[in-house]
Scaffold this active site. Structure first.
Site, mmCIF file in Angstrom:
data_model
loop_
_atom_site.group_PDB
_atom_site.id
_atom_site.type_symbol
_atom_site.label_atom_id
_atom_site.label_comp_id
_atom_site.label_asym_id
_atom_site.label_seq_id
_atom_site.Cartn_x
_atom_site.Cartn_y
_atom_site.Cartn_z
ATOM 1 N N SER A 1 0.825 -1.194 0.000
ATOM 2 C CA SER A 1 0.000 0.000 0.000
ATOM 3 C C SER A 1 0.874 1.264 0.000
ATOM 4 O O SER A 1 1.623 1.475 -0.937
ATOM 5 C CB SER A 1 -0.970 -0.075 1.190
ATOM 6 N N ASP B 1 -10.458 -4.035 -4.292
ATOM 7 C CA ASP B 1 -9.744 -3.022 -3.497
ATOM 8 C C ASP B 1 -10.390 -1.650 -3.713
ATOM 9 O O ASP B 1 -10.343 -1.114 -4.823
ATOM 10 C CB ASP B 1 -8.272 -3.000 -3.930
ATOM 11 N N HIS C 1 -8.279 -4.734 -0.206
ATOM 12 C CA HIS C 1 -7.018 -4.015 0.013
ATOM 13 C C HIS C 1 -6.058 -4.813 0.909
ATOM 14 O O HIS C 1 -4.846 -4.626 0.834
ATOM 15 C CB HIS C 1 -7.315 -2.649 0.646
HETATM 16 C C1 MLT Z 1 -1.370 5.602 0.039
HETATM 17 O O1 MLT Z 1 -0.180 5.653 -0.232
HETATM 18 O O2 MLT Z 1 -1.990 6.525 0.568
HETATM 19 C C2 MLT Z 1 -2.066 4.310 -0.265
HETATM 20 O O3 MLT Z 1 -2.268 4.147 -1.575
HETATM 21 C C3 MLT Z 1 -3.272 4.054 0.495
HETATM 22 C C4 MLT Z 1 -2.937 3.884 1.927
HETATM 23 O O4 MLT Z 1 -1.792 3.807 2.305
HETATM 24 O O5 MLT Z 1 -3.872 3.811 2.727
#
Ligand code: MLT
Length: 208
Positions: free
Chosen positions: A106, A156, A187
């Site tokens: 993420s 996601d 996610h």
């Molecule tokens: C981000 O970098 O903000 C991600 O894509 C989503 C997350 O970290 O929650």
């Protein structure tokens, strides 16, 4: 005089293996302990370098600032990707490590993608779980033959599929050897991601 390591981090030395070190990059609200067990599963015995993101969003560590969910502060992304790249260089020196393969989830996957695009010499490759395009404009980068695995979740809600596809296309256009898999999950990380990462990493895992 060695450069001081600017990130709180955990370093686990290699245990009886020539495997490439892994750079573990957690998601929003995580820390340097989060991905250790995943690193061990993906490449048993490999050295693990796991920093904690330096940005706090309501007390939750991240690797760069965002203005809203999915809306990034691109100047901050560029600055923080540089800071992380410098940290990896200093850690390579201190721990006598080869260039690592990043394993990011993420927000950690997004900063890993930014480091690949902005500082292509830092990483030997990357596993990007639930990544999206982290930059507003792409620099001209040469990632010839650099292996990259992206895994996305069909359900996601945090990562637009179009953005993950654009990232895959951009990395491929820069010459990276990209494999992009989409699993029927959300996610969160799943066993499908771990199994795919372990399988994908096998041919690149050892330091040549
Ligand atoms: C981000 O970098 O903000 C991600 O894509 C989503 C997350 O970290 O929650």
């Amino acid at each position: 005089m060695p450069t001081p390591l600017q990130f709180v981090h955990h370093f686990e030395p290699a245990r009886g293996t020539q495997a490439r070190p892994l750079l573990l990059l957690h998601g929003t609200g995580g820390n340097e302990d989060d991905l250790l067990s995943i690193g061990q599963m993906i490449s048993p015995g490999a050295a693990l370098l796991s920093p904690r993101g330096q940005v706090l969003e309501n007390g939750m560590p991240r690797f760069f600032r965002r203005l809203a969910e999915g809306v990034f502060d691109y100047d901050d992304v560029r600055q923080r990707a540089g800071d992380l790249a410098d940290f990896v260089l200093a850690a390579k020196d201190k721990y006598q490590m080869a260039a690592p393969i990043a394993v990011g989830y993420s927000n950690g996957a997004n900063i890993a993608a930014a480091v690949l695009l902005l500082r292509p010499d830092i990483l030997a490759g990357a596993i990007l779980f639930r990544a999206m395009l982290p930059l507003d404009h792409a620099p001209h980068t040469d990632l010839t033959d650099r292996p990259v695995l992206i895994t996305s979740g069909l359900r996601d809600l945090a990562i637009p599929a179009e953005s993950a596809n654009k990232l895959a296309a951009l990395l491929s256009a820069a010459g990276a050897q990209v494999e992009h898999k989409t699993f029927p999950v959300g996610h969160e990380l799943s066993q499908l991601d771990i199994t795919a990462a372990k399988h994908w990493l096998a041919p690149f895992a050892d330091i040549p």
